[in-house]
Motif scaffolding. Structure first.
Motif, PDB file in Angstrom:
ATOM      1  N   GLN A  42      -9.737  11.252 -15.755  1.00 46.61           N
ATOM      2  CA  GLN A  42     -10.412  11.559 -17.014  1.00 46.61           C
ATOM      3  C   GLN A  42      -9.549  11.167 -18.214  1.00 46.61           C
ATOM      4  O   GLN A  42     -10.045  10.667 -19.226  1.00 46.61           O
ATOM      5  N   GLU A  43      -8.251  11.372 -18.060  1.00 47.98           N
ATOM      6  CA  GLU A  43      -7.318  11.072 -19.151  1.00 47.98           C
ATOM      7  C   GLU A  43      -6.944   9.598 -19.231  1.00 47.98           C
ATOM      8  O   GLU A  43      -6.202   9.180 -20.117  1.00 47.98           O
ATOM      9  N   GLY A  44      -7.442   8.794 -18.284  1.00 54.26           N
ATOM     10  CA  GLY A  44      -7.198   7.355 -18.329  1.00 54.26           C
ATOM     11  C   GLY A  44      -6.132   6.851 -17.397  1.00 54.26           C
ATOM     12  O   GLY A  44      -5.827   5.651 -17.388  1.00 54.26           O
ATOM     13  N   ASP A  45      -5.539   7.742 -16.591  1.00 51.89           N
ATOM     14  CA  ASP A  45      -4.513   7.315 -15.642  1.00 51.89           C
ATOM     15  C   ASP A  45      -5.147   6.607 -14.442  1.00 51.89           C
ATOM     16  O   ASP A  45      -6.317   6.798 -14.128  1.00 51.89           O
ATOM     17  N   ALA A  46      -4.345   5.803 -13.761  1.00 53.02           N
ATOM     18  CA  ALA A  46      -4.732   5.219 -12.485  1.00 53.02           C
ATOM     19  C   ALA A  46      -4.132   6.074 -11.376  1.00 53.02           C
ATOM     20  O   ALA A  46      -2.942   6.397 -11.420  1.00 53.02           O
ATOM     21  N   VAL A  47      -4.941   6.450 -10.400  1.00 48.24           N
ATOM     22  CA  VAL A  47      -4.500   7.390  -9.371  1.00 48.24           C
ATOM     23  C   VAL A  47      -4.759   6.795  -7.987  1.00 48.24           C
ATOM     24  O   VAL A  47      -5.871   6.340  -7.704  1.00 48.24           O
ATOM     25  N   PHE A  48      -3.746   6.823  -7.129  1.00 48.54           N
ATOM     26  CA  PHE A  48      -3.887   6.311  -5.772  1.00 48.54           C
ATOM     27  C   PHE A  48      -3.162   7.212  -4.789  1.00 48.54           C
ATOM     28  O   PHE A  48      -2.118   7.778  -5.116  1.00 48.54           O
ATOM     29  N   SER A  49      -3.722   7.317  -3.582  1.00 44.47           N
ATOM     30  CA  SER A  49      -2.944   7.888  -2.496  1.00 44.47           C
ATOM     31  C   SER A  49      -1.728   6.980  -2.292  1.00 44.47           C
ATOM     32  O   SER A  49      -1.844   5.757  -2.453  1.00 44.47           O
ATOM     33  N   PRO A  50      -0.555   7.539  -1.962  1.00 41.14           N
ATOM     34  CA  PRO A  50       0.693   6.765  -1.972  1.00 41.14           C
ATOM     35  C   PRO A  50       0.637   5.422  -1.262  1.00 41.14           C
ATOM     36  O   PRO A  50       1.038   4.397  -1.808  1.00 41.14           O
ATOM     37  N   ARG A  51       0.126   5.369  -0.037  1.00 43.82           N
ATOM     38  CA  ARG A  51       0.132   4.117   0.724  1.00 43.82           C
ATOM     39  C   ARG A  51      -0.800   3.085   0.113  1.00 43.82           C
ATOM     40  O   ARG A  51      -0.552   1.875   0.190  1.00 43.82           O
ATOM     41  N   LEU A  52      -1.869   3.541  -0.516  1.00 39.32           N
ATOM     42  CA  LEU A  52      -2.867   2.629  -1.041  1.00 39.32           C
ATOM     43  C   LEU A  52      -2.393   1.907  -2.300  1.00 39.32           C
ATOM     44  O   LEU A  52      -2.860   0.808  -2.599  1.00 39.32           O
ATOM     45  N   ALA A  53      -1.492   2.516  -3.024  1.00 36.61           N
ATOM     46  CA  ALA A  53      -0.991   1.868  -4.234  1.00 36.61           C
ATOM     47  C   ALA A  53      -0.346   0.529  -3.911  1.00 36.61           C
ATOM     48  O   ALA A  53      -0.440  -0.427  -4.697  1.00 36.61           O
ATOM     49  N   GLY A  54       0.290   0.435  -2.748  1.00 33.42           N
ATOM     50  CA  GLY A  54       0.929  -0.826  -2.353  1.00 33.42           C
ATOM     51  C   GLY A  54      -0.071  -1.944  -2.181  1.00 33.42           C
ATOM     52  O   GLY A  54       0.223  -3.101  -2.512  1.00 33.42           O
ATOM     53  N   PHE A  55      -1.273  -1.625  -1.680  1.00 31.03           N
ATOM     54  CA  PHE A  55      -2.305  -2.650  -1.524  1.00 31.03           C
ATOM     55  C   PHE A  55      -2.644  -3.274  -2.876  1.00 31.03           C
ATOM     56  O   PHE A  55      -2.786  -4.485  -3.012  1.00 31.03           O
ATOM     57  N   VAL A  56      -2.794  -2.415  -3.860  1.00 33.74           N
ATOM     58  CA  VAL A  56      -3.193  -2.884  -5.193  1.00 33.74           C
ATOM     59  C   VAL A  56      -2.085  -3.724  -5.818  1.00 33.74           C
ATOM     60  O   VAL A  56      -2.333  -4.801  -6.369  1.00 33.74           O
ATOM     61  N   LEU A  57      -0.864  -3.256  -5.715  1.00 33.58           N
ATOM     62  CA  LEU A  57       0.257  -4.006  -6.274  1.00 33.58           C
ATOM     63  C   LEU A  57       0.388  -5.367  -5.608  1.00 33.58           C
ATOM     64  O   LEU A  57       0.581  -6.387  -6.283  1.00 33.58           O
ATOM     65  N   ASP A  58       0.268  -5.396  -4.286  1.00 30.47           N
ATOM     66  CA  ASP A  58       0.380  -6.662  -3.568  1.00 30.47           C
ATOM     67  C   ASP A  58      -0.733  -7.622  -3.963  1.00 30.47           C
ATOM     68  O   ASP A  58      -0.504  -8.824  -4.158  1.00 30.47           O
ATOM     69  N   ALA A  59      -1.948  -7.101  -4.080  1.00 34.28           N
ATOM     70  CA  ALA A  59      -3.098  -7.962  -4.373  1.00 34.28           C
ATOM     71  C   ALA A  59      -2.997  -8.584  -5.755  1.00 34.28           C
ATOM     72  O   ALA A  59      -3.246  -9.776  -5.938  1.00 34.28           O
ATOM     73  N   PHE A  60      -2.608  -7.790  -6.743  1.00 33.36           N
ATOM     74  CA  PHE A  60      -2.605  -8.301  -8.105  1.00 33.36           C
ATOM     75  C   PHE A  60      -1.296  -8.992  -8.476  1.00 33.36           C
ATOM     76  O   PHE A  60      -1.231  -9.678  -9.489  1.00 33.36           O
ATOM     77  N   ALA A  61      -0.276  -8.841  -7.629  1.00 42.23           N
ATOM     78  CA  ALA A  61       0.973  -9.565  -7.862  1.00 42.23           C
ATOM     79  C   ALA A  61       0.990 -10.900  -7.144  1.00 42.23           C
ATOM     80  O   ALA A  61       1.841 -11.746  -7.400  1.00 42.23           O
ATOM     81  N   SER A  62       0.030 -11.098  -6.231  1.00 38.57           N
ATOM     82  CA  SER A  62       0.011 -12.312  -5.427  1.00 38.57           C
ATOM     83  C   SER A  62      -0.243 -13.537  -6.290  1.00 38.57           C
ATOM     84  O   SER A  62      -1.096 -13.549  -7.164  1.00 38.57           O
ATOM     85  N   THR A  63       0.525 -14.593  -6.031  1.00 37.83           N
ATOM     86  CA  THR A  63       0.344 -15.838  -6.791  1.00 37.83           C
ATOM     87  C   THR A  63      -0.403 -16.893  -5.987  1.00 37.83           C
ATOM     88  O   THR A  63      -0.721 -17.952  -6.500  1.00 37.83           O
ATOM     89  N   ASP A  64      -0.694 -16.596  -4.705  1.00 31.26           N
ATOM     90  CA  ASP A  64      -1.348 -17.600  -3.870  1.00 31.26           C
ATOM     91  C   ASP A  64      -2.818 -17.294  -3.633  1.00 31.26           C
ATOM     92  O   ASP A  64      -3.459 -17.890  -2.782  1.00 31.26           O
ATOM     93  N   ALA A  65      -3.381 -16.336  -4.384  1.00 34.35           N
ATOM     94  CA  ALA A  65      -4.799 -16.024  -4.268  1.00 34.35           C
ATOM     95  C   ALA A  65      -5.333 -15.593  -5.612  1.00 34.35           C
ATOM     96  O   ALA A  65      -4.619 -14.954  -6.388  1.00 34.35           O
ATOM     97  N   PRO A  66      -6.577 -15.941  -5.937  1.00 29.22           N
ATOM     98  CA  PRO A  66      -7.147 -15.531  -7.213  1.00 29.22           C
ATOM     99  C   PRO A  66      -7.381 -14.033  -7.250  1.00 29.22           C
ATOM    100  O   PRO A  66      -7.613 -13.409  -6.213  1.00 29.22           O
TER     101      PRO A  66
END
Length: 231
Positions: free
Chosen positions: A138-162
């Motif tokens: 509600q306050e605008g934060d991004a919230v993830f279960s601990p293990r799932l945050a890594g998926f998001v970081l990996d996906a959006f940090a990847s340089t070999d996929a759009p």
């Protein structure tokens, strides 16, 4: 747990929430756990069991936060996000989405985050932590279960996929499930049995996938899925 709820309510926080999940008993359980406004500060203002219901209820109630399941009849959580995009982008009082799912698959997490959800937690979360997550979203934060945050970081940090696969985004959640099973070599009857649908429905999904992806047969579909590491 009770103490944490009391602390949340002591500062006068309030949040209006819609529950979107196709299992009625699960919705009832979440309502019982977090929906006591005096205890938690959470007011459940609506519920929905499929995509069409969700869009109708969310549009009518304009909650601060939607707890959204990933797998829903009618196109899944991604379809709800797509159809509610104007509400999430509103300059004033935007509707924010928090995915709450039994799935911890990377593709499900990335799909709803790309679609506009502010976070993703699994159904193993405690009631107190879920309340905390709702208020943070509600306050605008991004919230993830601990293990799932890594998926998001990996996906959006990847340089070999759009960051967005527009072809894949054209498919509904059910079409993606059928696509993966076809690519893994399952026969139509096997897919029907695994997904609890008819063979005719499987055939319809395959036809829709081929049409949307502009492919000619299941062999091209398998190559397409393999190239995107969906198999």
């Amino acid at each position: 747990m009770t103490e944490r709820y009391a602390q949340a309510d002591a500062v006068g926080r309030r949040v209006r929430v819609v529950l979107v999940d196709d299992h009625r008993m699960f919705r009832a359980g979440v309502q019982a756990e977090i929906g006591d406004t005096a205890r938690t500060g959470v007011e459940v203002v609506g519920e929905a069991a499929d995509v069409d219901q969700a869009v109708t209820v969310i549009t009518a109630t304009r909650p601060e936060v939607v707890l959204l399941d990933v797998h829903l009849p009618g196109g899944g959580g991604v379809e709800v996000l797509r159809r509610c995009a104007p509400l999430t982008a509103a300059a004033e009082n935007p509707v924010r989405f928090l995915a709450l799912s039994v799935s911890d698959a990377a593709e499900d997490v990335i799909g709803v985050i790309r679609g506009g959800a502010r976070g993703y937690v699994t159904k193993t979360i405690t009631g107190a932590d879920l309340v905390d997550s709702v208020f943070r979203v509600q306050e605008g934060d991004a919230v993830f279960s601990p293990r799932l945050a890594g998926f998001v970081l990996d996906a959006f940090a990847s340089t070999d996929a759009p960051p967005v696969d527009e072809d894949l985004d054209r498919l509904t959640q059910r079409e993606r499930e059928v696509l993966r099973l076809i690519a893994r070599g399952y026969a139509y009857k096997e897919i029907a049995k695994q997904l609890f649908i008819s063979v005719k429905t499987v055939e319809s999904h395959v036809s829709a996938v081929l049409r949307k992806l502009q492919l000619s047969n299941r062999h091209e579909l398998t190559r397409w899925a393999t190239a995107r590491r969906l198999v």
